[in-house]
Design a protein around this motif. Structure first.
Motif, PDB file in Angstrom:
ATOM      1  N   ILE A   1      82.200  37.914  12.770  1.00  0.00           N
ATOM      2  CA  ILE A   1      82.683  36.821  12.285  1.00  0.00           C
ATOM      3  C   ILE A   1      82.409  35.987  11.163  1.00  0.00           C
ATOM      4  N   GLY A   2      81.018  36.063  10.686  1.00  0.00           N
ATOM      5  CA  GLY A   2      80.535  35.505   9.623  1.00  0.00           C
ATOM      6  C   GLY A   2      81.069  36.295   8.540  1.00  0.00           C
ATOM      7  N   ALA A   3      81.063  37.716   8.639  1.00  0.00           N
ATOM      8  CA  ALA A   3      81.797  38.690   7.572  1.00  0.00           C
ATOM      9  C   ALA A   3      83.225  38.398   7.401  1.00  0.00           C
ATOM     10  N   LYS A   4      83.881  38.247   8.373  1.00  0.00           N
ATOM     11  CA  LYS A   4      85.288  37.843   8.296  1.00  0.00           C
ATOM     12  C   LYS A   4      85.504  36.380   7.425  1.00  0.00           C
ATOM     13  N   GLU A   5      84.688  35.374   7.754  1.00  0.00           N
ATOM     14  CA  GLU A   5      84.732  34.163   7.183  1.00  0.00           C
ATOM     15  C   GLU A   5      84.577  34.302   5.654  1.00  0.00           C
ATOM     16  N   THR A   6      83.344  35.116   5.122  1.00  0.00           N
ATOM     17  CA  THR A   6      83.232  35.321   3.841  1.00  0.00           C
ATOM     18  C   THR A   6      84.383  35.862   3.190  1.00  0.00           C
ATOM     19  N   SER A   7      84.831  37.034   3.693  1.00  0.00           N
ATOM     20  CA  SER A   7      86.051  37.723   3.219  1.00  0.00           C
ATOM     21  C   SER A   7      87.176  36.630   3.120  1.00  0.00           C
ATOM     22  N   TYR A   8      87.574  35.806   4.249  1.00  0.00           N
ATOM     23  CA  TYR A   8      88.621  34.906   3.918  1.00  0.00           C
ATOM     24  C   TYR A   8      88.481  34.017   2.842  1.00  0.00           C
ATOM     25  N   ASN A   9      87.123  33.588   2.575  1.00  0.00           N
ATOM     26  CA  ASN A   9      86.899  32.467   1.579  1.00  0.00           C
ATOM     27  C   ASN A   9      87.070  33.024   0.191  1.00  0.00           C
TER      28      ASN A   9
ATOM     29  N   SER B   1      92.180  37.980  12.441  1.00  0.00           N
ATOM     30  CA  SER B   1      91.104  38.804  12.809  1.00  0.00           C
ATOM     31  C   SER B   1      89.757  38.353  13.320  1.00  0.00           C
ATOM     32  N   LYS B   2      89.450  37.204  12.580  1.00  0.00           N
ATOM     33  CA  LYS B   2      88.291  36.369  13.284  1.00  0.00           C
ATOM     34  C   LYS B   2      88.826  35.751  14.150  1.00  0.00           C
ATOM     35  N   GLN B   3      89.813  35.160  14.459  1.00  0.00           N
ATOM     36  CA  GLN B   3      90.321  34.517  15.544  1.00  0.00           C
ATOM     37  C   GLN B   3      90.232  35.224  16.875  1.00  0.00           C
ATOM     38  N   LYS B   4      90.643  36.677  16.696  1.00  0.00           N
ATOM     39  CA  LYS B   4      90.699  37.465  17.735  1.00  0.00           C
ATOM     40  C   LYS B   4      88.955  37.623  18.184  1.00  0.00           C
TER      41      LYS B   4
ATOM     42  N   LYS C   1      98.258  37.188   1.541  1.00  0.00           N
ATOM     43  CA  LYS C   1      98.426  37.739   3.009  1.00  0.00           C
ATOM     44  C   LYS C   1      97.150  38.574   3.687  1.00  0.00           C
ATOM     45  N   ALA C   2      96.303  38.992   2.639  1.00  0.00           N
ATOM     46  CA  ALA C   2      95.204  39.709   3.021  1.00  0.00           C
ATOM     47  C   ALA C   2      94.258  38.492   3.807  1.00  0.00           C
ATOM     48  N   ALA C   3      94.094  37.353   3.167  1.00  0.00           N
ATOM     49  CA  ALA C   3      93.321  36.072   3.735  1.00  0.00           C
ATOM     50  C   ALA C   3      93.756  35.805   4.952  1.00  0.00           C
ATOM     51  N   GLN C   4      95.235  35.628   5.163  1.00  0.00           N
ATOM     52  CA  GLN C   4      95.641  35.217   6.663  1.00  0.00           C
ATOM     53  C   GLN C   4      95.415  36.410   7.603  1.00  0.00           C
ATOM     54  N   ASP C   5      95.578  37.566   7.202  1.00  0.00           N
ATOM     55  CA  ASP C   5      95.150  38.807   8.118  1.00  0.00           C
ATOM     56  C   ASP C   5      93.828  38.666   8.591  1.00  0.00           C
ATOM     57  N   THR C   6      92.879  38.264   7.613  1.00  0.00           N
ATOM     58  CA  THR C   6      91.598  38.198   7.962  1.00  0.00           C
ATOM     59  C   THR C   6      91.180  37.103   8.789  1.00  0.00           C
ATOM     60  N   LEU C   7      91.856  36.112   8.514  1.00  0.00           N
ATOM     61  CA  LEU C   7      91.465  34.791   9.539  1.00  0.00           C
ATOM     62  C   LEU C   7      91.989  34.979  10.918  1.00  0.00           C
TER      63      LEU C   7
END
Length: 61
Positions: free
Chosen positions: A16-24, A52-55, A44-50
């Motif tokens: 989750i932390g890695a997804k947050e970093t990637s999103y930012n 994934s984090k929610q999942k 689009k990549a940022a939204q996909d990452t977000l």
């Protein structure tokens, strides 16, 4: 789904932390992009990452 053990919880927190970093980072890159196509791809990549984090966060419910 059964309960998660400590190692699984730590792994989820790490992911989750890695997804947050990637999103930012992706959001910042998109904000800096000049080319509209690159901006769209990064958003689009940022939204996909977000998503994934929610999942991943759903495992805590």
């Amino acid at each position: 789904m059964g309960t998660l053990n400590q190692i699984e919880l730590q792994n989820l927190r790490h992911f989750i932390g890695a997804k947050e970093t990637s999103y930012n980072k992706l959001t910042n890159y998109a904000d800096s992009a000049v080319d509209p196509q690159i901006k769209q791809v990064l958003n689009k990549a940022a939204q996909d990452t977000l998503n994934s984090k929610q999942k991943l966060l759903s495992f805590f419910n």
